[in-house]
Design a protein around this motif. Structure first.
Motif, PDB file in Angstrom:
ATOM      1  N   GLY A 143       0.782  -1.229   0.000  1.00  0.00           N
ATOM      2  CA  GLY A 143       0.000   0.000   0.000  1.00  0.00           C
ATOM      3  C   GLY A 143       0.815   1.280   0.000  1.00  0.00           C
ATOM      4  N   ALA A 144       0.171   2.330   0.476  1.00  0.00           N
ATOM      5  CA  ALA A 144       0.759   3.663   0.435  1.00  0.00           C
ATOM      6  C   ALA A 144       2.070   3.734   1.203  1.00  0.00           C
ATOM      7  N   GLN A 145       2.131   3.088   2.342  1.00  0.00           N
ATOM      8  CA  GLN A 145       3.350   3.148   3.151  1.00  0.00           C
ATOM      9  C   GLN A 145       4.536   2.536   2.410  1.00  0.00           C
ATOM     10  N   ALA A 180     -12.577   8.654  -1.780  1.00  0.00           N
ATOM     11  CA  ALA A 180     -11.945   7.555  -2.512  1.00  0.00           C
ATOM     12  C   ALA A 180     -11.212   6.645  -1.534  1.00  0.00           C
ATOM     13  N   PRO A 181     -11.477   5.321  -1.560  1.00  0.00           N
ATOM     14  CA  PRO A 181     -10.839   4.424  -0.581  1.00  0.00           C
ATOM     15  C   PRO A 181      -9.321   4.486  -0.586  1.00  0.00           C
ATOM     16  N   VAL A 182      -8.724   4.756  -1.754  1.00  0.00           N
ATOM     17  CA  VAL A 182      -7.273   4.717  -1.835  1.00  0.00           C
ATOM     18  C   VAL A 182      -6.620   5.942  -1.187  1.00  0.00           C
ATOM     19  N   THR A 183      -7.392   7.010  -0.949  1.00  0.00           N
ATOM     20  CA  THR A 183      -6.831   8.180  -0.251  1.00  0.00           C
ATOM     21  C   THR A 183      -7.718   8.666   0.891  1.00  0.00           C
ATOM     22  N   PRO A 189      -7.452  -2.338   4.537  1.00  0.00           N
ATOM     23  CA  PRO A 189      -6.465  -1.962   3.519  1.00  0.00           C
ATOM     24  C   PRO A 189      -6.739  -0.604   2.864  1.00  0.00           C
ATOM     25  N   ARG A 190      -7.575   0.210   3.504  1.00  0.00           N
ATOM     26  CA  ARG A 190      -7.826   1.550   2.985  1.00  0.00           C
ATOM     27  C   ARG A 190      -6.739   2.490   3.498  1.00  0.00           C
ATOM     28  N   TYR A 191      -6.422   3.507   2.696  1.00  0.00           N
ATOM     29  CA  TYR A 191      -5.320   4.384   3.042  1.00  0.00           C
ATOM     30  C   TYR A 191      -5.811   5.809   3.218  1.00  0.00           C
ATOM     31  N   ALA A 192      -5.299   6.460   4.228  1.00  0.00           N
ATOM     32  CA  ALA A 192      -5.606   7.869   4.421  1.00  0.00           C
ATOM     33  C   ALA A 192      -4.721   8.698   3.501  1.00  0.00           C
TER      34      ALA A 192
END
Length: 313
Positions: A143-145, A180-183, A189-192
Motif C-alpha cells: 500500500g501507500a506506506q 476515494a478508498p485509496v486516499t 487496507p484503505r489508506y488515508a
C-alpha cells in the motif's frame, strides 16, 4: 506595462488588468507530452512550433534504463528543452537496494548543466490492493506506506548521483476525489491521504496528473476541479514546489471556446498560488480515457499564450 490576466465569468473568457499593487503571478515552466503522430523529438519540435515555446518534454520508461542516453528522454540531450522522465522497478527490490547501481548509473549519466525531472512509479495509487484487488498482484502490495518507503530509497540513491535531477512523486488526480478508498480510508487496507505523503526531505517537488473527460456537464478548470483541489489541500505549504506533469481536457462538442478558457483559467490559478512551477499538457488521445489532443486552433492558441507567459530554463 499593465499585466493582463484571464478568467471565466458567466461561462465566457474575460481579460482584466491587474492593479499596480498586485504582485505578479509566478511564472511557470511549460511543457507537454506529445504523442501525435508519435513520441519522437521531431513530434515534440513540431508541436513546439505550433503552441510553444515548450521547455519540458515528458517521457516514460517502464524499467530503469542503463543510462540517460538510452532512456526515452535520451534524445533531449543538446536540445533547447529539458526532460521529465518516469521510470519503474519492482518496489520491494528498490527498497532492498537491488536497483541501487542501476539508479545511480541512470541519474549520474543525466544532464548536469540544467535542471531535469525524474520520478518513479508515477500515479502509484493505481497499484494497491484497494485499486487493483484482482490478480495479478499490485506493485504496491504493502500500500501507500510501501510506496513512501520505496520512494525515499530511490530519492537518496538518485540524488546522491546527480544533484541536478529534480526528484519527486507524481500522484493520480482521480484517486483524490472525496471519499476515494485509496486516499480517504480510515484503516487497512484503505489508506488515508496522509499515508501517501513522501517527506519533504525526500522530495524536490510534489506532482499530480489530472484530467477531466467531461464534454458538456461537469467541465472544470484546475480552479474548480474538486479532486485536484483536495490533493492541493494536502500538499500545499510543504516547502516544495508543486507541479502538474500531465493535464488534459477534451473539446466541448458545441462550444469551441470552452476548452481554451479552461486551459487559461487553470494556468492563471496555478500562477496565483505562488506554489506551482511546472505545467504540462497531455497532447495525445487515449481510447480508454479521452481525446485530449490539441487539434483545434483555439486550444492551440490558448496553450501558446500560456507558454509565451512561461519562464525559460
Amino acid at each position: 506595462m499593465p499585466l493582463l490576466l484571464y478568467g471565466v465569468q458567466d461561462g465566457r473568457l474575460v481579460s482584466y488588468t491587474a492593479r499596480a499593487s498586485s504582485p505578479p503571478p509566478l511564472r511557470l515552466l511549460v511543457g507537454a507530452y506529445v504523442g501525435r503522430p508519435d513520441t519522437s523529438p521531431g513530434s515534440f519540435q513540431a508541436a513546439n512550433a505550433v503552441y510553444g515555446p515548450l521547455t519540458v518534454r515528458r517521457q516514460f520508461n517502464h524499467n530503469i534504463p542503463s543510462s540517460f542516453g538510452g532512456s526515452a528522454s535520451g534524445a533531449d540531450v543538446g536540445q533547447p528543452w529539458t526532460s521529465f522522465l518516469s521510470i519503474k522497478a519492482p518496489p520491494v527490490e528498490v527498497i532492498d537496494g537491488v536497483w541501487d547501481s542501476a539508479i545511480t548509473a541512470l541519474a549520474a549519466s543525466g544532464p548536469t548543466d540544467r535542471r531535469w525531472w525524474m520520478t518513479m512509479w508515477h500515479e502509484p495509487e493505481n497499484d494497491t490492493p484497494v485499486s487493483q484487488p484482482a490478480p495479478p498482484a499490485p506493485a504496491f502490495a504493502g500500500g501507500a506506506q510501501q510506496f513512501v518507503e520505496m520512494f525515499q530509497r530511490f530519492y537518496e540513491v538518485a540524488k546522491a548521483a546527480n544533484p541536478n535531477a529534480s526528484i519527486g512523486p507524481v500522484h493520480l488526480g482521480s484517486a483524490w476525489k472525496s471519499g476515494a478508498p485509496v486516499t480517504g480510508g480510515a484503516g487497512s487496507p484503505r489508506y488515508a491521504a496522509e499515508d501517501w505523503i513522501v517527506p519533504a526531505s525526500h522530495a524536490d517537488f510534489y506532482g499530480i496528473d489530472t484530467y477531466n473527460a467531461a464534454t458538456v456537464a461537469g467541465r472544470t478548470s484546475l480552479a474548480t476541479a474538486a479532486n485536484f483541489q483536495r490533493w492541493y489541500a494536502y500538499f500545499r505549504g510543504r516547502g516544495r514546489p508543486l507541479s502538474v506533469p500531465e493535464f488534459g481536457r477534451v473539446i466541448h462538442p458545441t462550444d469551441p471556446a470552452a476548452r481554451p478558457a479552461e486551459l487559461l483559467e487553470s494556468a492563471a490559478w496555478l500562477r496565483s498560488t505562488g506554489e506551482f512551477d511546472l505545467f504540462m499538457y497531455w497532447d495525445a488521445d487515449d481510447p480508454q480515457t479521452g481525446a485530449w489532443s490539441l487539434t483545434d486552433p483555439e486550444s492551440r492558441a490558448a496553450w501558446a499564450q500560456i507558454a509565451e507567459q512561461g519562464k525559460a530554463l
